[in-house]
Design a protein around this motif. Structure first.
Motif, PDB file in Angstrom:
ATOM      1  N   PRO A  74      40.690  39.060  49.161  1.00 36.39           N
ATOM      2  CA  PRO A  74      39.717  39.430  48.114  1.00 36.39           C
ATOM      3  C   PRO A  74      38.274  39.119  48.498  1.00 36.39           C
ATOM      4  N   VAL A 150      43.967  48.912  38.844  1.00 29.88           N
ATOM      5  CA  VAL A 150      44.098  47.715  39.672  1.00 29.88           C
ATOM      6  C   VAL A 150      43.493  47.991  41.044  1.00 29.88           C
ATOM      7  N   THR A 151      42.488  47.215  41.425  1.00 35.76           N
ATOM      8  CA  THR A 151      41.817  47.412  42.706  1.00 35.76           C
ATOM      9  C   THR A 151      42.582  46.717  43.829  1.00 35.76           C
ATOM     10  N   GLU A 154      42.231  42.993  43.420  1.00 35.48           N
ATOM     11  CA  GLU A 154      43.069  42.472  42.338  1.00 35.48           C
ATOM     12  C   GLU A 154      44.536  42.442  42.761  1.00 35.48           C
ATOM     13  N   LYS A 157      44.985  39.385  44.878  1.00 37.36           N
ATOM     14  CA  LYS A 157      45.023  38.171  44.061  1.00 37.36           C
ATOM     15  C   LYS A 157      46.377  38.027  43.366  1.00 37.36           C
ATOM     16  N   ALA A 158      46.999  39.160  43.028  1.00 36.69           N
ATOM     17  CA  ALA A 158      48.270  39.128  42.306  1.00 36.69           C
ATOM     18  C   ALA A 158      49.392  38.516  43.138  1.00 36.69           C
ATOM     19  N   GLY A 200      49.678  46.372  37.537  1.00 33.35           N
ATOM     20  CA  GLY A 200      49.545  45.123  38.276  1.00 33.35           C
ATOM     21  C   GLY A 200      50.863  44.409  38.502  1.00 33.35           C
TER      22      GLY A 200
END
Length: 216
Positions: A74, A150-151, A154, A157-158, A200
Motif C-alpha cells: 500500500p 476496492v482499490t 485496499e 491491506k485486506a 473486499g
C-alpha cells in the motif's frame, strides 16, 4: 666499572609500531651474567578499532535482497500515485533486471490510454523513475474496473494480516474480476489470495492447497 646498556631502539619501535615487543636490558656489574627485562607495548587505539571492525564484518549478511517489509505494497502504491496520478492496477516486488536490485513496480493507468510503470525504492519509498508502457490489455483493465470500489491498495491491506504482500494484480480474465495477491509468511511459505473488487471479501486460492493431504 659498571656498564648499563639498554637497547632503547627496540622499546621505541614497540611503542611507535604498536603490538607487543620485548625490550632487552643488559646489565653488567657485580652480579655476573646479563638479565632480561620485558616491556610490553599496548596495541594502539586504531588497531583495536580495526580488529573490532574485522570481527563485525565476519558476521555480516551478504544477501543483496532488501527486506520486503520496509515499504509495504500500500505504501508503494501511494508513492507511485503521488508521482503519477491515476489508478494502480498492479504492484510487485521485482528483481528481474539481472542487477540484483529489488524494487516495487507499480503499474498506473492515467488519463486516456496512458499507462506507466513506476519504480519505488523498497527501503525509503522514494520514486526512482517512471516510464510509459504500451500494453494491449489497457482498455480491458479500464472496463473491468468500472463499478468497482476496492482499490489495489485496499486489497493489499485486506490480506496484510496473512503475511507480507509481495504482489497485487487485477485479474480480469476469469469469469469474475478480482484482485489477485501473493503473500509470504515469515517462514517463507507463499500463498495466493483473491479479493473481491466490489465487496473486499478475501478468499484463499485453493489451487495452492492441491498438495495438501487433508484435501484427499
Amino acid at each position: 666499572m659498571k656498564r648499563n646498556i639498554v637497547i632503547a631502539a627496540v622499546t621505541a619501535a614497540a611503542l611507535i609500531g604498536g603490538g607487543t615487543a620485548t625490550a632487552l636490558a643488559v646489565t653488567g656489574g657485580d652480579g655476573g651474567g646479563p638479565t632480561a627485562r620485558h616491556a610490553d607495548a599496548r596495541l594502539s587505539d586504531q588497531e583495536v578499532r580495526d580488529d573490532e571492525a574485522r570481527d563485525d564484518d565476519s558476521g555480516r549478511d551478504d544477501d543483496p535482497r532488501p527486506s520486503a517489509t520496509e515499504v509495504t505494497a500500500p505504501q508503494a502504491i501511494a508513492a507511485a500515485l503521488e508521482h503519477t496520478p491515476g489508478t494502480a492496477v498492479s504492484a510487485e516486488l521485482d528483481d528481474e533486471d539481472d542487477t540484483g536490485e529489488v524494487t516495487w513496480q507499480v503499474d498506473v493507468l492515467s488519463g486516456g490510454d496512458a499507462r506507466h510503470s513506476v519504480r519505488v525504492d523498497p527501503h525509503s519509498g522514494r520514486v526512482l523513475g517512471a516510464q510509459a508502457e504500451r500494453e494491449d490489455d489497457t482498455a480491458q483493465l479500464r472496463a473491468a474496473l468500472k463499478g468497482t470500489s476496492v482499490t489495489a491498495a485496499e486489497a493489499a491491506k485486506a490480506v496484510a494480516g496473512k503475511g507480507t504482500v509481495t504482489s497485487v494484480d487485477l485479474d480480469e480474465e476469469g469469469r469474475t474480476t478480482s484482485w489477485e495477491l501473493e503473500t509470504r509468511a515469515s517462514g517463507g511459505a507463499e500463498q495466493d489470495w483473491h479479493v473481491d473488487p466490489h465487496t473486499g471479501k478475501v478468499t484463499a486460492d485453493r489451487a495452492d492447497d492441491s498438495n495438501d493431504p487433508d484435501d484427499d
